[in-house]
Design a protein around this motif. Structure first.
Motif, PDB file in Angstrom:
ATOM      1  N   GLU A 300       0.822  -1.215   0.000  1.00  0.00           N
ATOM      2  CA  GLU A 300       0.000   0.000   0.000  1.00  0.00           C
ATOM      3  C   GLU A 300       0.855   1.264   0.000  1.00  0.00           C
ATOM      4  N   ALA A 301       1.960   1.231  -0.757  1.00  0.00           N
ATOM      5  CA  ALA A 301       2.875   2.383  -0.763  1.00  0.00           C
ATOM      6  C   ALA A 301       2.225   3.625  -1.367  1.00  0.00           C
ATOM      7  N   HIS A 302       1.264   3.457  -2.272  1.00  0.00           N
ATOM      8  CA  HIS A 302       0.647   4.611  -2.940  1.00  0.00           C
ATOM      9  C   HIS A 302      -0.600   5.109  -2.213  1.00  0.00           C
ATOM     10  N   THR A 303      -1.010   4.421  -1.133  1.00  0.00           N
ATOM     11  CA  THR A 303      -2.209   4.838  -0.395  1.00  0.00           C
ATOM     12  C   THR A 303      -1.837   5.217   1.037  1.00  0.00           C
ATOM     13  N   ASP A 304      -1.946   4.261   1.959  1.00  0.00           N
ATOM     14  CA  ASP A 304      -1.735   4.572   3.376  1.00  0.00           C
ATOM     15  C   ASP A 304      -0.294   4.941   3.711  1.00  0.00           C
ATOM     16  N   PHE A 305       0.685   4.404   2.969  1.00  0.00           N
ATOM     17  CA  PHE A 305       2.093   4.609   3.316  1.00  0.00           C
ATOM     18  C   PHE A 305       2.820   5.461   2.283  1.00  0.00           C
ATOM     19  N   LEU A 306       2.103   6.414   1.701  1.00  0.00           N
ATOM     20  CA  LEU A 306       2.738   7.313   0.738  1.00  0.00           C
ATOM     21  C   LEU A 306       3.815   8.167   1.403  1.00  0.00           C
ATOM     22  N   THR A 363      -4.275  13.829   9.022  1.00  0.00           N
ATOM     23  CA  THR A 363      -2.870  13.960   8.639  1.00  0.00           C
ATOM     24  C   THR A 363      -1.968  13.501   9.772  1.00  0.00           C
ATOM     25  N   PHE A 364      -2.296  13.924  10.999  1.00  0.00           N
ATOM     26  CA  PHE A 364      -1.514  13.537  12.167  1.00  0.00           C
ATOM     27  C   PHE A 364      -1.485  12.015  12.329  1.00  0.00           C
ATOM     28  N   ILE A 365      -2.641  11.362  12.183  1.00  0.00           N
ATOM     29  CA  ILE A 365      -2.713   9.906  12.327  1.00  0.00           C
ATOM     30  C   ILE A 365      -1.906   9.222  11.232  1.00  0.00           C
ATOM     31  N   ASN A 366      -2.077   9.644   9.976  1.00  0.00           N
ATOM     32  CA  ASN A 366      -1.372   9.001   8.868  1.00  0.00           C
ATOM     33  C   ASN A 366       0.140   9.113   9.019  1.00  0.00           C
ATOM     34  N   ILE A 367       0.621  10.314   9.303  1.00  0.00           N
ATOM     35  CA  ILE A 367       2.070  10.503   9.449  1.00  0.00           C
ATOM     36  C   ILE A 367       2.578   9.760  10.680  1.00  0.00           C
ATOM     37  N   GLY A 368       1.802   9.768  11.777  1.00  0.00           N
ATOM     38  CA  GLY A 368       2.193   9.032  12.973  1.00  0.00           C
ATOM     39  C   GLY A 368       2.306   7.543  12.724  1.00  0.00           C
ATOM     40  N   VAL A 369       1.380   6.986  11.949  1.00  0.00           N
ATOM     41  CA  VAL A 369       1.431   5.561  11.602  1.00  0.00           C
ATOM     42  C   VAL A 369       2.662   5.269  10.745  1.00  0.00           C
ATOM     43  N   ASN A 370       2.926   6.105   9.757  1.00  0.00           N
ATOM     44  CA  ASN A 370       4.082   5.895   8.885  1.00  0.00           C
ATOM     45  C   ASN A 370       5.397   5.945   9.650  1.00  0.00           C
ATOM     46  N   LEU A 371       5.468   6.819  10.664  1.00  0.00           N
ATOM     47  CA  LEU A 371       6.693   6.983  11.446  1.00  0.00           C
ATOM     48  C   LEU A 371       6.802   5.987  12.593  1.00  0.00           C
ATOM     49  N   GLY A 372       5.773   5.172  12.792  1.00  0.00           N
ATOM     50  CA  GLY A 372       5.799   4.207  13.884  1.00  0.00           C
ATOM     51  C   GLY A 372       5.461   4.803  15.225  1.00  0.00           C
ATOM     52  N   ALA A 373       4.948   6.029  15.254  1.00  0.00           N
ATOM     53  CA  ALA A 373       4.567   6.674  16.506  1.00  0.00           C
ATOM     54  C   ALA A 373       3.171   6.256  16.957  1.00  0.00           C
ATOM     55  N   LEU A 374       2.356   5.721  16.027  1.00  0.00           N
ATOM     56  CA  LEU A 374       0.993   5.290  16.326  1.00  0.00           C
ATOM     57  C   LEU A 374       0.762   3.912  15.711  1.00  0.00           C
ATOM     58  N   PRO A 375      -0.179   3.133  16.257  1.00  0.00           N
ATOM     59  CA  PRO A 375      -0.472   1.816  15.680  1.00  0.00           C
ATOM     60  C   PRO A 375      -0.989   1.935  14.252  1.00  0.00           C
ATOM     61  N   THR A 376      -0.739   0.914  13.460  1.00  0.00           N
ATOM     62  CA  THR A 376      -1.158   0.911  12.056  1.00  0.00           C
ATOM     63  C   THR A 376      -2.669   1.060  11.940  1.00  0.00           C
TER      64      THR A 376
END
Length: 417
Positions: A300-306, A363-376
């Protein structure tokens, strides 16, 4: 007319009587010296438009970069290398047309439509659960196929709940201090939406909708004690959802230790490869198109993990630039909302601030998930990630904010909205 006379005319509004100026004070910015008939004021916020365009265009480039190698995977072998780019462009065109139409609708009309849009969103959330109507992907049934795009009713539900909550607070303003008459009915409505979303399942959308509704209740003037009680109930509810669901518990454990032997190739696979992507990017990145993780390593590199691909190709500099743009956008939208409330336009102000909460929190949730600061969590990056219905509703909501700003400026010129 002489130059001296022209100069005197430009500054003549400063010395006028109080009855000839607009007595509005907004935070630290005083509008009390603004003439009642200024010579020229731009129709809409140009900076907000250009920041939106910048995010959309950068997202378009990154969606292509993140998806260009996907046809090499046997699962997507029948797709062209430009398949996702083409569909994203079509989504942007549809969203732009819808946004232009939405901008033409007066805010008073949106206020009248708010309850009906809420009902429509509930019907669509029910339909998506019906076999042969809702489309399932990876075990989740969240989409309705429209031919040219797959529509996600949960995205409409975010916008509909936003409008409904703002309209609800305007109607309940006289009883906002009373829990059973002001808060409980809204809580029941959110519970109905939440039960439908959890049936898909889509806990991420439910989180965003809950935060939007709570934010509007708080900004609308609900008693602080009641607000904290609501917040505590919501936190406990989400904690129980995680505890009572095995696969949600596994996600939390994988988030806590994505490198463990148990989770590295399972629930922690996405997060571990996202972190590898950020690590490879370092400060300045490996360059546009140079990502390794997008080559079938990061799902999902082009969606959730852009954002992980952005971090790998543009490094810390690129990530900070995107964060700065979203922070400026959120702050500007909230400012427009405060300005509207200062002009005694409560519904419009709450809608604008609700959009700011929506975009800022997601935006905060998405970036936090990508950085490992929040659960997927399956939430896209607003305005940038691949996804037609998300882009559509993001642009419609921003068009409504621009309409609010346009009407604010019209009122400050002495006109009528």
């Amino acid at each position: 007319m002489t130059a001296a006379t022209r100069l005197a005319g430009w500054f003549s509004g400063i010395g006028k009587a109080a009855s000839d100026v607009l007595p509005v004070r907004l935070g630290r910015q005083s509008l009390s010296r603004m003439p009642s008939t200024p010579a020229r004021i731009a129709g809409v916020d140009q900076a907000l438009i250009w920041v939106t365009v910048a995010l959309l265009m950068f997202g378009l480039v990154m969606v292509y970069s993140a998806s260009v190698a996907m046809p090499d995977n046997p699962k997507f072998a029948r797709y062209a290398h430009t398949h996702f780019l083409t569909r994203h462009v079509v989504s942007l065109m549809v969203a732009f047309i819808a946004a232009v139409v939405a901008f033409q609708v007066p805010i008073a009309t949106w206020e009248k439509l708010a309850p009906w849009l809420f009902v429509v969103s509930l019907v669509l959330l029910m339909l998506v659960l019906v076999p042969f109507i809702g489309k399932g992907v990876n075990g989740a049934r969240r989409w309705i196929t429209l031919g040219f795009m797959n529509f996600q009713p949960s995205e409409l539900a975010k916008f509909a709940v936003l409008l409904y909550a703002a309209d609800y607070m305007v109607r309940k303003m006289d009883v906002k201090e009373r829990f059973f008459r002001a808060v409980l009915p809204m809580a029941a409505a959110i519970a109905v939406v939440g039960s439908l979303l959890l049936a898909e399942p889509d806990m991420g959308a439910f989180m965003v909708i809950s935060v939007i509704a709570m934010g509007i209740l708080f900004l609308g003037g609900v008693n602080a004690r009641m607000f904290f009680v609501i917040a505590a109930v919501v936190v406990v509810a989400f904690a129980l959802m995680v505890m009572l669901s095995e696969w949600r518990r596994e996600r939390i454990f994988a988030y806590l230790d994505p490198w463990s032997e148990k989770y590295a190739m399972g629930k922690g696979y996405q997060l571990s490869h996202s972190l590898i992507a950020f690590g490879r990017g370092e400060v300045f990145g490996v360059g546009l198109g140079g990502s390794i993780e997008k080559l079938h390593w990061l799902p999902e590199a082009h969606t959730d993990f852009l954002m992980a691909v952005i971090g790998e190709e543009f490094g810390l500099v690129g990530v900070l630039a995107v964060i700065a743009l979203f922070m400026w956008m959120t702050r500007r939208i909230m400012h427009i909302g405060r300005q509207s409330i200062a002009l005694d336009r409560l519904f419009a102000g709450l809608v604008a601030q609700g959009v700011g909460i929506w975009i800022g929190f997601q935006t905060f949730i998405n970036i936090g998930v990508n950085l490992g600061a929040l659960p997927t969590k399956g939430l896209t990056l607003p305005l940038m990630s691949y996804g037609g219905s998300a882009i559509l509703m993001n642009l419609i909501s921003l068009a409504v904010v621009l309409r609010i700003d346009y009407e604010n400026r019209l009122l400050m010129r002495g006109g009528r909205a």
